[in-house]
Every structure is written in structure tokens, then in C-alpha cells.
Scaffold this motif. Structure first.
Motif, mmCIF file in Angstrom:
data_model
loop_
_atom_site.group_PDB
_atom_site.id
_atom_site.type_symbol
_atom_site.label_atom_id
_atom_site.label_comp_id
_atom_site.label_asym_id
_atom_site.label_seq_id
_atom_site.Cartn_x
_atom_site.Cartn_y
_atom_site.Cartn_z
ATOM 1 N N GLU A 1 1.145 -1.148 0.111
ATOM 2 C CA GLU A 1 -0.224 -0.029 -0.050
ATOM 3 C C GLU A 1 0.492 1.092 -0.697
ATOM 4 N N THR A 2 1.902 1.475 0.644
ATOM 5 C CA THR A 2 2.641 2.451 0.701
ATOM 6 C C THR A 2 3.681 2.662 -0.671
ATOM 7 N N PHE A 3 3.439 2.406 -1.878
ATOM 8 C CA PHE A 3 3.438 2.767 -3.130
ATOM 9 C C PHE A 3 2.658 3.081 -3.642
ATOM 10 N N LEU A 4 1.237 3.246 -2.985
ATOM 11 C CA LEU A 4 0.884 4.281 -3.488
ATOM 12 C C LEU A 4 1.136 5.874 -3.320
ATOM 13 N N ALA A 5 1.518 6.178 -2.135
ATOM 14 C CA ALA A 5 2.167 8.119 -2.152
ATOM 15 C C ALA A 5 3.470 7.558 -2.275
ATOM 16 N N THR A 6 4.190 6.931 -3.302
ATOM 17 C CA THR A 6 6.002 6.752 -3.061
ATOM 18 C C THR A 6 6.549 6.300 -4.615
ATOM 19 N N ALA A 7 5.637 6.190 -5.500
ATOM 20 C CA ALA A 7 5.595 5.344 -6.991
ATOM 21 C C ALA A 7 5.665 6.266 -7.470
ATOM 22 N N PRO A 8 6.555 6.798 -8.699
ATOM 23 C CA PRO A 8 7.020 7.772 -9.081
ATOM 24 C C PRO A 8 6.551 8.306 -9.680
ATOM 25 N N LYS A 9 5.118 7.673 -10.476
ATOM 26 C CA LYS A 9 4.372 8.197 -11.084
ATOM 27 C C LYS A 9 2.728 8.359 -10.142
ATOM 28 N N ARG A 10 2.313 9.061 -10.773
ATOM 29 C CA ARG A 10 1.036 8.525 -9.917
ATOM 30 C C ARG A 10 -0.278 9.537 -10.898
ATOM 31 N N PHE A 11 -1.323 8.999 -10.879
ATOM 32 C CA PHE A 11 -2.623 9.448 -11.323
ATOM 33 C C PHE A 11 -3.213 9.513 -10.571
ATOM 34 N N GLU A 12 -4.239 10.904 -10.458
ATOM 35 C CA GLU A 12 -5.259 10.513 -9.657
ATOM 36 C C GLU A 12 -6.477 11.824 -9.863
ATOM 37 N N ARG A 13 -7.699 11.560 -9.706
ATOM 38 C CA ARG A 13 -8.507 11.694 -9.557
ATOM 39 C C ARG A 13 -9.697 11.710 -9.074
ATOM 40 N N THR A 14 -10.375 12.913 -8.268
ATOM 41 C CA THR A 14 -11.387 13.045 -7.723
ATOM 42 C C THR A 14 -12.985 13.927 -8.192
ATOM 43 N N PHE A 15 -14.156 12.457 -8.252
ATOM 44 C CA PHE A 15 -15.304 13.033 -8.911
ATOM 45 C C PHE A 15 -16.486 13.371 -7.563
ATOM 46 N N ALA A 16 -17.134 14.332 -7.851
ATOM 47 C CA ALA A 16 -18.354 14.326 -6.887
ATOM 48 C C ALA A 16 -19.465 14.320 -7.707
ATOM 49 N N ILE A 17 -19.747 13.331 -7.245
ATOM 50 C CA ILE A 17 -21.026 12.179 -7.597
ATOM 51 C C ILE A 17 -21.707 12.402 -7.247
ATOM 52 N N TRP B 1 -10.285 8.613 -7.123
ATOM 53 C CA TRP B 1 -9.122 7.022 -7.728
ATOM 54 C C TRP B 1 -7.699 7.516 -8.364
ATOM 55 N N THR B 2 -6.996 6.390 -7.191
ATOM 56 C CA THR B 2 -5.498 6.945 -7.592
ATOM 57 C C THR B 2 -4.627 5.889 -7.939
ATOM 58 N N VAL B 3 -4.284 6.617 -8.858
ATOM 59 C CA VAL B 3 -2.793 4.761 -10.029
ATOM 60 C C VAL B 3 -1.754 5.569 -9.618
ATOM 61 N N ALA B 4 -0.844 3.773 -9.390
ATOM 62 C CA ALA B 4 0.604 4.493 -9.078
ATOM 63 C C ALA B 4 1.375 4.050 -9.792
ATOM 64 N N VAL B 5 2.004 4.097 -10.437
ATOM 65 C CA VAL B 5 2.647 3.336 -11.515
ATOM 66 C C VAL B 5 4.260 3.023 -11.147
ATOM 67 N N GLU B 6 4.730 2.424 -11.472
ATOM 68 C CA GLU B 6 6.974 2.515 -12.282
ATOM 69 C C GLU B 6 6.960 1.723 -13.448
ATOM 70 N N ALA B 7 7.207 2.153 -14.334
ATOM 71 C CA ALA B 7 7.258 1.689 -15.579
ATOM 72 C C ALA B 7 8.888 0.648 -15.566
ATOM 73 N N SER B 8 8.719 -0.877 -16.575
ATOM 74 C CA SER B 8 10.328 -1.108 -17.003
ATOM 75 C C SER B 8 10.833 -0.523 -17.435
ATOM 76 N N ALA B 9 12.786 -1.085 -17.748
ATOM 77 C CA ALA B 9 13.330 -0.012 -18.586
ATOM 78 C C ALA B 9 12.275 -0.653 -19.941
ATOM 79 N N VAL B 10 11.573 -1.645 -20.642
ATOM 80 C CA VAL B 10 11.434 -1.401 -21.607
ATOM 81 C C VAL B 10 9.907 -1.007 -21.201
ATOM 82 N N GLY B 11 9.129 -0.580 -20.491
ATOM 83 C CA GLY B 11 8.015 0.238 -20.888
ATOM 84 C C GLY B 11 8.064 1.906 -20.640
#
Length: 157
Positions: A9-25, A122-132
Motif C-alpha cells: 500500500e505504501t507504493f501509492l504514495a511513493t510511486a515515481p508516477k501517480r495519476f489521481e482524480r476526485t469525482f463529485a458524484i 481514484w489513484t493509480v501509482a505506476v513504475e515503468a520497467s526499462a522496456v516500458g
């Protein structure tokens, strides 16, 4: 399927790339939670086709698994590391069929916001591989499309 690097779970805050959006529904939190945990959830996202498929039986909780297919080409096997029924769920990627990512995690938080409304973050955390790494702009476009399709699904500007 190639394994992704172990993460939590800690990766959600420490990832090299994060995408986040809050929707008021303008729907109750319980209704949005139900939508996010139903069979074929996220099927409103064009990049996910028929949506993410649960691979664990109900009731869901920590350890639940599912598979998401992106653009009909990429398959990610996911395992939930957080499950707060009705409020929050978060997964880490365990394996991927095309080794473009080293790690991925996503977090879904649904919070009541007055009577008959909620906020969904909704939060997305990613770390690309060398190929990616060269595909970073494509990743950003894919995650942007997921958020755009979700806004449309919920009637949010």
C-alpha cells in the motif's frame, strides 16, 4: 505471466508516477461502491473493454483477486491489499503479460458528501520497467481516458 516487483500500500504514495482524480458524484456512496464492486466493474471505461473481472468468490476482502485487460492486449493480475467495505479498496499488481511495468497499484476511496452524494477518489501509482519507460505518454493517455470515461459515466464535469 511475468511477475511484477513486490509492493504494498505504501507504493501509492511513493510511486515515481501517480495519476489521481476526485469525482463529485450526485449518487449515494453506497450506490457508487456497489458499482465499483459489481461484476464487470469499470466496463464504462473504453480501454478496459468488458471491465475488470473478479477471480475470487464473494464476499470480497483483503486477498481478493481480479484481472484487468487494457486495450485488449495487456492483462494485469491484481490482488487487493486494502478492503474497507463500502469505503475503500486498493490493489497491487502481481503479474502482467507484457513486461512494461515494474509495479502498479490502485486505490479507490468513496466518501459520503452530504445526502445522496459522494466523492470518489481514484489513484493509480505506476513504475515503468526499462522496456516500458518509452511508453510513458501512452500510459498517461490511457489513465486519462479511464478518468474521462468515469466522469462521463457518473455525469461529472
Amino acid at each position: 505471466m511475468p511477475k511484477l516487483a513486490p509492493t504494498d500500500e505504501t507504493f501509492l504514495a511513493t510511486a515515481p508516477k501517480r495519476f489521481e482524480r476526485t469525482f463529485a458524484i450526485a449518487r449515494p456512496a453506497a450506490a457508487v461502491w456497489e458499482d465499483l464492486t459489481r461484476d464487470g466493474t469499470l466496463d464504462w471505461c473504453r480501454a478496459l473493454g468488458s471491465g475488470a473481472q473478479w477471480t475470487s468468490p464473494r464476499p470480497f476482502g483483503v486477498g481478493t483477486t481480479r484481472t484487468a485487460r487494457v486495450l485488449g492486449l495487456l492483462a494485469v493480475q491484481e490482488r487487493y491489499v486494502v478492503w474497507e467495505e463500502g469505503r475503500r479498496k486498493a490493489f497491487v499488481g502481481e503479474s502482467i503479460n507484457v513486461p512494461i511495468l515494474k509495479r502498479i497499484a490502485e486505490d479507490y476511496v468513496v466518501e459520503p458528501d452530504g445526502e445522496g452524494a459522494c466523492r470518489f477518489t481514484w489513484t493509480v501509482a505506476v513504475e515503468a520497467s526499462a522496456v516500458g519507460k518509452p511508453g510513458a505518454p501512452l500510459n498517461a493517455a490511457i489513465f486519462g481516458s479511464l478518468f474521462k470515461d468515469t466522469a462521463k459515466h457518473y455525469g461529472v464535469a
